[in-house]
Design an enzyme around this catalytic site. Sequence first.
Site, PDB file in Angstrom:
ATOM      1  CD  GLU A  98      46.982  39.015  36.736  1.00  0.00           C
ATOM      2  OE1 GLU A  98      46.025  38.444  36.994  1.00  0.00           O
ATOM      3  OE2 GLU A  98      48.229  38.441  37.182  1.00  0.00           O
ATOM      4  CG  HIS A 113      44.528  35.071  34.077  1.00  0.00           C
ATOM      5  ND1 HIS A 113      44.658  33.883  33.554  1.00  0.00           N
ATOM      6  CD2 HIS A 113      45.595  35.571  34.812  1.00  0.00           C
ATOM      7  CE1 HIS A 113      45.964  33.514  34.231  1.00  0.00           C
ATOM      8  NE2 HIS A 113      46.406  34.529  34.733  1.00  0.00           N
TER       9      HIS A 113
END
Length: 305
Positions: free
Chosen positions: A142, A145
Site C-alpha cells: 500500500e 502506491h
Amino acid sequence: MAGSRFIPDRGLTTRMLLTMSLLGIVYVAFIIALILVGMPWWLVALVVIGFALFQYFASDKIAMYSMGAREVSPREAPELHAIVDRLCAMADMPKPKVAVARTDVPNAFATGHNEKNAVVCATTGIMNRLEPVELEAVLAHELSHVAHRDVMVMTIAGFLGIIAGFLTQMGLRFMVFGGASGGRNNNNSPALVALAVVAVSAVVWALSFLLTRMLSRYRELSADRAAAYLTGRPSALGGALTKITGDMGRIPNRDLRRAEPFNAFFFTPAFSKSGFSLSRLFATHPPIQQRLAQLADISRQLGRG
C-alpha cells in the site's frame, strides 16, 4: 537484495502518463460534446468542475467514511504504527496517516490525492488474520502506491467516470419522468438533449472505465514487486494473498457487497459469493495466480523466500 527505497517502475510511470493523456483528451471532448448537444455551458461547468474539485480534495474522506475507517494514534495502534514507521524509514518516504476500519473483510487500502493527505488503512479483519511479517508486506504494498503516486492518478482518473455515470443517470431519469410532459407540449427538445447527453456520457463512461481498469491491474503488479523487493520477503506477501483470498469466502455477503465499490483501491478485491458482478468481467486486479507467480520469480532472484 532489497534496497532502501521502493524500486522505480518506468512501465507504471509510462502507463500513468498515457492514461492521463488519453483521459484528458476524452475529458475535453466530453465537455465540447455536452455543449454541442445543447447542455447549457454553465451547467456543464458546474457539474464537471464541481465534481472534479470535490473528487480530488475529498477522495480520502469519502473512502474513509464509506469504509467506516478512522485515523488512529500510535497509542491506539502501536503495532500498526511501528510497522508503518519501519517501512517508511526503509523506503525513505514521509509517513502517511494511519487508519483502521472496523470490518471483518480482510483488506487494506491507501487513499489521498498527495503525500501530505495520504492515508494507509488496515481493516481489523486483516490485522486479526495475518502474521506481523505478512501484514508488513501488505502495508509495504500500500505504501508503494503512495510513493509511486498512482493513488493520486487513480483518484483523478476515476472522477471522469463518476461524472459520466451521474449524467447518464440524470438523463435517463429526465427522459422517464419528463418525457411524457414534453410530449404533451409538442416540445421534444429537452428530451432529445437528455438522450444526447446520455449517449455521450455512456461512451465516455465506457472509455474511462476501460482505461482505469487497465492501469489498475498493472499498478497492483507493480506494488507487489516494490513491496517484495523492499521487504526482501516475497513469500510473506504471497502468504498474505493466499490467506486473504481464501478467507473471503467466509465473509458475510452484505459486508462484501458494501466493500466491492472500493475494489480498485484494495490490496485484493472483495467479491460477494453470488450474483453477477462487472468487477469479475473487468477486473481491477490481475488474477492471484499471476501475482503469486511474479512473487515466486522474485523469490528465486533474491535466493530466498
